[in-house]
Design an enzyme around this catalytic site. Structure first.
Site, PDB file in Angstrom:
ATOM      1  N   HIS A  78       0.880  -1.072   0.068  1.00 58.91           N
ATOM      2  CA  HIS A  78      -0.031  -0.046  -0.179  1.00 58.91           C
ATOM      3  C   HIS A  78       0.733   1.435   0.065  1.00 58.91           C
ATOM      4  CE1 HIS A  78      -4.126  -1.848   1.836  1.00 58.91           C
ATOM      5  NE2 HIS A  78      -3.455  -2.438   0.828  1.00 58.91           N
ATOM      6  N   TYR A 206      -9.202   4.991   8.319  1.00 54.38           N
ATOM      7  CA  TYR A 206      -9.284   5.315   9.809  1.00 54.38           C
ATOM      8  C   TYR A 206     -10.265   6.338  10.005  1.00 54.38           C
ATOM      9  CZ  TYR A 206      -4.618   3.009  10.591  1.00 54.38           C
ATOM     10  OH  TYR A 206      -3.551   2.128  10.833  1.00 54.38           O
ATOM     11  N   PRO A 298      -3.052  -0.006  19.235  1.00 51.62           N
ATOM     12  CA  PRO A 298      -2.759  -0.609  17.808  1.00 51.62           C
ATOM     13  C   PRO A 298      -2.934   0.624  16.701  1.00 51.62           C
ATOM     14  CG  PRO A 298      -4.631  -1.599  18.599  1.00 51.62           C
ATOM     15  CD  PRO A 298      -4.014  -0.937  20.072  1.00 51.62           C
ATOM     16  N   LYS A 302       2.335  -0.330  15.277  1.00 51.92           N
ATOM     17  CA  LYS A 302       3.582  -0.397  15.527  1.00 51.92           C
ATOM     18  C   LYS A 302       4.169  -1.584  16.370  1.00 51.92           C
ATOM     19  CE  LYS A 302       5.367   3.309  13.498  1.00 51.92           C
ATOM     20  NZ  LYS A 302       4.934   2.517  12.276  1.00 51.92           N
ATOM     21  N   TYR A 390       4.197   6.322   9.997  1.00 45.86           N
ATOM     22  CA  TYR A 390       3.505   5.213   9.907  1.00 45.86           C
ATOM     23  C   TYR A 390       4.545   4.072   8.963  1.00 45.86           C
ATOM     24  CZ  TYR A 390      -0.590   2.669   8.983  1.00 45.86           C
ATOM     25  OH  TYR A 390      -1.751   1.757   9.041  1.00 45.86           O
TER      26      TYR A 390
HETATM   27  P1  FAD Z   1       3.580 -11.888  21.623  1.00 46.12           P
HETATM   28  O1  FAD Z   1       3.006 -11.925  19.983  1.00 46.12           O
HETATM   29  O2  FAD Z   1       2.724 -11.664  22.567  1.00 46.12           O
HETATM   30  O3  FAD Z   1       4.232 -13.219  21.616  1.00 46.12           O
HETATM   31  C1  FAD Z   1       4.674 -13.664  23.010  1.00 46.12           C
HETATM   32  C2  FAD Z   1       4.566 -15.391  23.160  1.00 46.12           C
HETATM   33  O4  FAD Z   1       5.136 -15.661  24.233  1.00 46.12           O
HETATM   34  C3  FAD Z   1       3.434 -15.920  22.783  1.00 46.12           C
HETATM   35  O5  FAD Z   1       3.312 -16.846  21.720  1.00 46.12           O
HETATM   36  C4  FAD Z   1       3.031 -16.538  24.239  1.00 46.12           C
HETATM   37  O6  FAD Z   1       2.157 -17.465  24.142  1.00 46.12           O
HETATM   38  C5  FAD Z   1       4.200 -16.863  24.782  1.00 46.12           C
HETATM   39  N1  FAD Z   1       4.354 -16.869  26.246  1.00 46.12           N
HETATM   40  C6  FAD Z   1       3.685 -16.261  27.018  1.00 46.12           C
HETATM   41  N2  FAD Z   1       4.207 -16.615  28.224  1.00 46.12           N
HETATM   42  C7  FAD Z   1       5.003 -17.618  28.231  1.00 46.12           C
HETATM   43  C8  FAD Z   1       5.717 -18.406  29.067  1.00 46.12           C
HETATM   44  N3  FAD Z   1       5.665 -18.117  30.329  1.00 46.12           N
HETATM   45  N4  FAD Z   1       6.762 -19.119  28.572  1.00 46.12           N
HETATM   46  C9  FAD Z   1       6.539 -19.568  27.281  1.00 46.12           C
HETATM   47  N5  FAD Z   1       6.006 -18.788  26.334  1.00 46.12           N
HETATM   48  C10 FAD Z   1       5.201 -17.835  26.791  1.00 46.12           C
HETATM   49  N6  FAD Z   1       1.258  -4.600  15.642  1.00 46.12           N
HETATM   50  C11 FAD Z   1       1.671  -4.017  14.242  1.00 46.12           C
HETATM   51  O7  FAD Z   1       2.887  -3.858  14.152  1.00 46.12           O
HETATM   52  N7  FAD Z   1       0.777  -3.695  13.290  1.00 46.12           N
HETATM   53  C12 FAD Z   1      -0.613  -3.961  13.357  1.00 46.12           C
HETATM   54  O8  FAD Z   1      -1.275  -3.606  12.460  1.00 46.12           O
HETATM   55  C13 FAD Z   1      -0.943  -4.219  14.819  1.00 46.12           C
HETATM   56  N8  FAD Z   1      -2.414  -4.620  14.719  1.00 46.12           N
HETATM   57  C14 FAD Z   1      -2.810  -5.213  15.983  1.00 46.12           C
HETATM   58  C15 FAD Z   1      -4.056  -5.762  16.196  1.00 46.12           C
HETATM   59  C16 FAD Z   1      -4.669  -6.250  17.424  1.00 46.12           C
HETATM   60  C17 FAD Z   1      -5.863  -6.245  17.565  1.00 46.12           C
HETATM   61  C18 FAD Z   1      -3.510  -6.523  18.420  1.00 46.12           C
HETATM   62  C19 FAD Z   1      -3.951  -7.223  19.592  1.00 46.12           C
HETATM   63  C20 FAD Z   1      -2.163  -6.445  18.211  1.00 46.12           C
HETATM   64  C21 FAD Z   1      -1.700  -5.619  17.237  1.00 46.12           C
HETATM   65  N9  FAD Z   1      -0.318  -5.354  16.889  1.00 46.12           N
HETATM   66  C22 FAD Z   1      -0.062  -4.681  15.674  1.00 46.12           C
HETATM   67  C23 FAD Z   1       0.575  -5.549  18.019  1.00 46.12           C
HETATM   68  C24 FAD Z   1       1.253  -6.891  17.930  1.00 46.12           C
HETATM   69  O9  FAD Z   1       0.452  -8.073  17.459  1.00 46.12           O
HETATM   70  C25 FAD Z   1       2.184  -7.231  18.914  1.00 46.12           C
HETATM   71  O10 FAD Z   1       2.890  -5.975  19.230  1.00 46.12           O
HETATM   72  C26 FAD Z   1       3.010  -8.378  18.693  1.00 46.12           C
HETATM   73  O11 FAD Z   1       2.543  -9.545  18.626  1.00 46.12           O
HETATM   74  C27 FAD Z   1       4.352  -8.396  19.601  1.00 46.12           C
HETATM   75  O12 FAD Z   1       5.194  -9.666  19.517  1.00 46.12           O
HETATM   76  P2  FAD Z   1       5.868 -10.457  20.684  1.00 46.12           P
HETATM   77  O13 FAD Z   1       6.572 -11.569  20.150  1.00 46.12           O
HETATM   78  O14 FAD Z   1       6.731  -9.409  21.328  1.00 46.12           O
HETATM   79  O15 FAD Z   1       4.895 -10.980  21.476  1.00 46.12           O
HETATM   80  C1  PHB Z   2      -4.975  -4.687  11.016  1.00 42.13           C
HETATM   81  O1  PHB Z   2      -4.946  -5.088   9.674  1.00 42.13           O
HETATM   82  O2  PHB Z   2      -5.161  -5.533  11.763  1.00 42.13           O
HETATM   83  C2  PHB Z   2      -4.387  -3.510  11.564  1.00 42.13           C
HETATM   84  C3  PHB Z   2      -4.170  -2.484  10.592  1.00 42.13           C
HETATM   85  C4  PHB Z   2      -3.735  -1.145  11.103  1.00 42.13           C
HETATM   86  C5  PHB Z   2      -3.834  -1.026  12.449  1.00 42.13           C
HETATM   87  C6  PHB Z   2      -4.270  -1.832  13.236  1.00 42.13           C
HETATM   88  C7  PHB Z   2      -4.320  -3.030  12.908  1.00 42.13           C
HETATM   89  O3  PHB Z   2      -3.604   0.353  12.711  1.00 42.13           O
END
Ligand code: FAD
Ligand code: PHB
Length: 402
Positions: A78, A206, A298, A302, A390
């Protein structure tokens, strides 16, 4: 009790989210061994619906490290987004303003690609572990204890990476007072759905609306991802599909008759919104990365991108330490990551404040919000600031940082 199984590796990684799996892959490319442990099943992490937007720096990193094949085929590139308010849409043209774009490719697809590449390289990911505890990370011989397949297990390692998300065990294991946490909880959440319906627009929308914020995103040309602002503890049983579509249609309505395409909803969930930062992101030989160290609302897309940027810095600093015996780069890990984290915090808070309806907002607050939207969509300088943030700041390594 002595463990029934002892494993030895260079870096013990807690959590198989994007941070943990990407770190394991980047370390492997540097010739460093790691073991990843995860409480959930492989199917669970490969299906969990989360983020969708990849910054250009994240895309470049995935491409440069052999993870880009499917993303290049299936991801949607995009070059802008739309901000919608007062019944009209205004495009922010990322490409014209910054020369860059973003890629829409679901987080669980990135996870599938990472699990596949680690598995085919013989990498160890232990799923369905329980009772995880980290120990002795203030010494040169940290250890991770857990249960797996009914056995008490221990990983002896040189460093631990705490990639276990916001509710993990690594951050709380640090002695009280050693970390400082900054937090802001927002008085609303997002109700998110996936629907079998073609996106009604080629780019994300948005929307700031008097009934609350709404976002239209997508996963494929056949699947729309939609969010609407709701209470943080919204009861999903009060939201049958008809009510969701009705509310979404109202919030996206334009003076020229825009309609979302409707279709069967096959996933629904509520996400609370929070800003959170831990400083520093390290204690002894424990390094926190991704959501374990920071959370953003979200609205700025980021979270996943910050997780990728953290482990890019961490893998480089760990490789330097193993190669040279010097921890000079590791000592700068927090400082380098936190600069980017705070910029992303500011951007995510700003997008959230600009687009959401706050219950205690006055008429003045609302008019001020509209004036700011007017500025962002009519001033090239203001639009460029949004576009730069962004699409993402450049990824920085310890050697390049000033
Ligand atoms: P997580 O993905 O939370 O991974 C952590 C892992 O550790 C999990 O698999 C969990 O099961 C595991 N775990 C937990 N405790 C333990 C333990 N004690 N022992 C072993 N394993 C454990 N980010 C973006 O950049 N762009 C977006 O568009 C965006 N949209 C989002 C929309 C939604 C609805 C949500 C909820 C989040 C969004 N995010 C977005 C945020 C993004 O999903 C998270 O920031 C990302 O998943 C972080 O990755 P991580 O590996 O740090 O943590
Ligand atoms: C998504 O596609 O899930 C999404 C896109 C943009 C955002 C958050 C989530 O700011």
């Amino acid at each position: 009790m002595p463990p029934s199984r002892t494993l030895r590796t260079q870096v013990g990684i807690v959590g198989a989210g994007p941070a943990g799996l990407l770190l394991s892959h980047l370390l492997h490319l540097e010739g460093i061994e790691s073991i990843v442990i995860e409480t959930q099943t492989r199917a669970h992490i490969e299906e969990r619906v989360r983020a969708g937007v990849l910054e250009h720096g994240t895309v470049d990193l995935l491409n440069a490290t052999g993870l880009g094949d499917r993303m290049r085929r299936e991801g949607l590139v995009h070059h802008g987004i739309e901000l919608r308010f007062n019944g009209r849409g205004h495009r922010i043209d990322f490409h014209a303003l910054t020369g860059r774009g973003i890629t829409v490719y679901a987080q669980h697809e990135v996870i599938k690609d990472l699990v596949a590449v680690r598995t085919s390289a013989g990498g160890q990911i232990l799923f369905e572990v329980a009772e995880v505890r980290i120990e002795d990370f203030d010494t040169t011989a940290p250890r991770i204890r857990f249960q797996h397949d009914g056995e008490d297990c221990l990983i002896a390692c040189d460093y631990i990476a705490g990639c276990d998300g916001f509710r993990g065990v690594c951050r709380p294991a640090v002695p009280a007072g050693a970390l400082r946490c900054y937090e802001k909880v927002y008085p609303f959440g997002w109700l998110g759905i996936l629907a079998e319906a073609p996106p009604a627009s080629d780019e994300l929308i948005y929307a700031n609306h008097e009934r609350g914020f709404a976002l239209m995103s997508m996963r494929t040309p056949q699947i729309t991802r939609l969010y609407l602002q709701c209470h943080p503890d919204e009861d999903l049983s009060l939201w049958p599909d008809d009510r969701i579509w009705d509310e979404l249609q109202r919030r996206f309505a334009t003076t020229d008759g825009f309609r979302l395409n409707e279709g069967p909803i096959f996933q629904k969930g509520v996400t609370a919104m929070r800003s959170f930062v831990t400083e520093p992101m390290q204690y002894g030989r424990l390094y926190l990365a991704g959501d374990a160290a920071h959370i953003v609302p979200p609205t700025g897309a980021k979270g996943l991108n910050l997780a990728a940027a953290d482990v890019f810095v961490l893998s480089n600093a760990l490789a330097h330490a193993f190669r040279t015996g010097s921890e000079a780069r590791l000592a700068r890990y927090s400082e380098i990551c936190l600069r980017r984290v705070w910029r992303a915090q500011h951007f995510s808070w700003w997008m959230t404040s600009l687009l959401h309806r706050f219950e205690d907002a006055s008429g003045f607050d609302h008019r001020r919000q509209l004036a700011e939207l007017d500025q962002v969509t009519s001033s090239c300088a203001a639009a460029t600031t949004l576009a730069e943030n962004y699409t993402g700041l450049p990824f920085t390594l310890p050697g390049e940082y000033s």
